[in-house]
Design an enzyme around this catalytic site. Structure first.
Site, short mmCIF file in Angstrom:
data_model
loop_
_atom_site.label_atom_id
_atom_site.label_comp_id
_atom_site.label_asym_id
_atom_site.label_seq_id
_atom_site.Cartn_x
_atom_site.Cartn_y
_atom_site.Cartn_z
N GLY A 5 -0.98 1.06 1.45
CA GLY A 5 0.46 1.06 1.71
C GLY A 5 1.21 1.56 0.48
N SER A 6 2.44 1.12 0.34
CA SER A 6 3.28 1.63 -0.74
C SER A 6 2.89 1.00 -2.08
CB SER A 6 4.74 1.29 -0.44
OG SER A 6 4.90 -0.12 -0.49
N GLY B 215 1.57 -2.83 -3.15
CA GLY B 215 0.46 -3.11 -4.07
C GLY B 215 0.90 -3.96 -5.25
N GLU C 288 -5.07 1.12 -2.18
CA GLU C 288 -4.89 2.55 -1.93
C GLU C 288 -3.41 2.72 -1.63
OE1 GLU C 288 -4.26 5.81 -0.13
OE2 GLU C 288 -5.56 5.09 1.49
#
Ligand code: UN1
Length: 505
Positions: free
Chosen positions: A237-238, A242, A259
């Protein structure tokens, strides 16, 4: 497609994919970005139901970790077969839920099939090492054992492929999976859960609870991050997501596989094959309406080919057919939401304020689809790599920068917080090697004469810096889903100590 046709289509897909039992009621409304209409309701997972799901995964792990890895591979082989059989229906549902064109929806399912094949082979190759011991009559080795239930958190843009990269590996590695899909794309997730359940049926060794979907938003993601029963949480995700989850996972010494965002550049050099470069940049910049983490967001073009490259790109952009992603010939579907559209508009306004020349952008098809967010892709010539260029906006905006010396292009490529993917277009061996070498691009993916997006599953996928450092999918990414044991066996009668230490003898 009329409303009635689409509803019927959805009902048909839901029946074909067998995901009916979790639908209906008052739950979360699922909308298609194609026209913004509600296509289903899905019940959110309560705290108690989440706890029960993880407890089932913990119990499943007890059994599954003792099943020989090649038999675990048999489960994934069956899943791959079911995906083959349901590729059309699932690919279509991916398009309806995400708004990506059908060709890409089908490609996403193919990516799942490919990783299943990869994981089946891997199930016979979870190799350890034999290590030379410094002591006589000793054998040292490295063993890989199942880790435990894996939490998987995925984004809307690849609603099923990213899950499959994690799940196919986790399952052969001996780990059950608890999966929180994006709230925007629960249907495809429930379809995969149903297919995985069917794959497990008839496989005697497979316990219940190997693949479970939990539905919810940020609070649920945080619960997973904090949950000590999930030794690994793999989250896509963004960067903001994270940043929120990573420290929580670290605080309990869990493993995080992150990721996150990408701000990927393509460098076009004087020797580039421009036909190829234009096609590659078009696919990577405009494909999936610019909503891939691997989307090309920056074009770093040599001053000598700038005008030629830009004029060819402009005509290529002009030919991109924007519209209903299910209709043949469409190359670009809608953005996922109004917020995505507003973020794109805000980014273009900032680019303008930072000295950019904007070509494109703006809403289209608003009359036909008043509740959906179709846009024209934008090419934005920038005087420098300003703040907005260094920011990832999940939309089809391609910022154009110019360079003179290759070092300058490499420096620009690297001067952003994210480090996922990059590409150079050149027929000069020295330039290609400089870009891929140790002082070249600092990204996890470094391509030559092919675009930044559309990676194959065989390689490790992920990137550096704010992209999070995780690696999923191919190569040795499987090691993240296992625990490493270093084992020393003394098969002699004496007790020689390491480092030659004598202790009391
Ligand atoms: C993503 O956008 O999160 O390399 C994944 C690609 C695809 C995966 C993208 N295979 O573009």
């Amino acid at each position: 497609m009329t409303q009635t046709e689409k509803t019927m289509d959805i009902d048909h897909l839901i029946a074909a994919l067998g995901l009916g039992d979790r639908l209906g009621g008052e739950g979360l409304a699922v909308r298609t970005p194609i026209d913004g209409s509600v296509i289903a309701h899905v019940a959110e997972t309560s705290e108690a139901a989440y706890d029960a799901a993880v407890a089932r995964a913990v119990a499943a792990f007890e059994t599954w970790r003792r099943v020989p890895a090649p038999r675990r591979g048999e489960l994934v082989r069956r899943l791959g077969e079911l995906l083959r059989a349901h590729k059309e229906a699932l690919g279509r549902l991916v398009s309806i839920e995400t708004g990506k064109i059908l060709e890409e929806g089908l490609g996403e399912v193919q990516e799942m099939i490919d990783i299943c094949d990869f994981a089946v082979g891997l199930s016979r190759q979870l190799h350890g090492l034999t290590i030379a011991s410094e002591r006589p009559e000793h054998r040292m080795s490295e063993l890989w054992h199942p880790l435990g239930p894996v939490g998987v958190i995925t984004a809307f843009n690849f609603p099923v492929a990213v899950w499959s990269w994690n799940a196919a590996l986790a399952l052969v590695c001996g780990d059950p999976v608890v999966w929180k899909p994006s709230e925007r794309t629960p249907l495809t997730a429930l379809a995969c859960e149903a297919l995985a359940r069917r794959a497990a049926e008839g496989l005697e060794e497979a316990p219940e609870g190997l693949v479970q979907v939990v539905i919810g938003g940020r609070a649920l993601a945080e619960r997973m991050a904090d949950d000590g029963r999930l030794p690994l949480v793999s989250a896509t995700g963004s960067c903001a997501m994270g940043r929120a989850l990573g420290p929580r996972i670290a605080a309990r010494f869990g493993r995080a596989l992150l990721e996150l965002g990408g701000n990927n550049a393509a460098v076009v050099t004087p020797s580039a094959d421009l036909d190829l470069a234009v096609r590659a940049v078009l696919f990577s910049a405009v494909g999936t309406a610019g909503q891939r983490c691997t989307t090309t967001r920056r074009l770093i073009v040599h001053e000598s080919v700038r005008e030629e490259m830009l004029s060819r790109l402009r005509s290529a952009y002009a030919q991109v057919r924007i519209g209903n992603p299910l209709e043949p010939g469409t190359l670009m579907g809608p953005l996922v939401s109004r917020e995505a559209y507003e973020a794109m508009e805000a980014a273009l306004a900032r680019a303008l304020a930072e000295g950019g020349a904007v070509d494109g952008g703006g809403r289209v098809l608003a009359e036909r689809y008043p509740e959906a967010w179709y846009v024209r892709p934008a090419l934005v010539e920038m005087p420098a790599q300003t703040e907005i260029v260094r920011t990832e906006t999940f939309a089809p905006i391609l910022y154009v920068l110019t360079y003179r010396e290759l070092e300058e292009a490499i420096a620009l490529n690297n001067a952003v917080p994210q480090g996922l993917s990059s590409a150079i277009f050149t027929t000069d061996l020295r330039e290609a090697e400089a870009f891929t070498g140790p002082a070249g691009s600092d990204c996890g993916i470094v391509n030559v004469n092919t675009g930044t997006s559309g990676a194959e599953i065989g390689g490790a996928f992920g990137g550096e810096k704010e992209t999070g450092g995780g690696r999923e999918s191919g190569s040795d990414a499987w090691k993240a889903y296992m625990r490493r044991v270093t084992s020393t066996v003394n098969y002699g009668r004496g007790l020689p100590l390491a480092q030659g230490i004598r202790f009391g003898d």
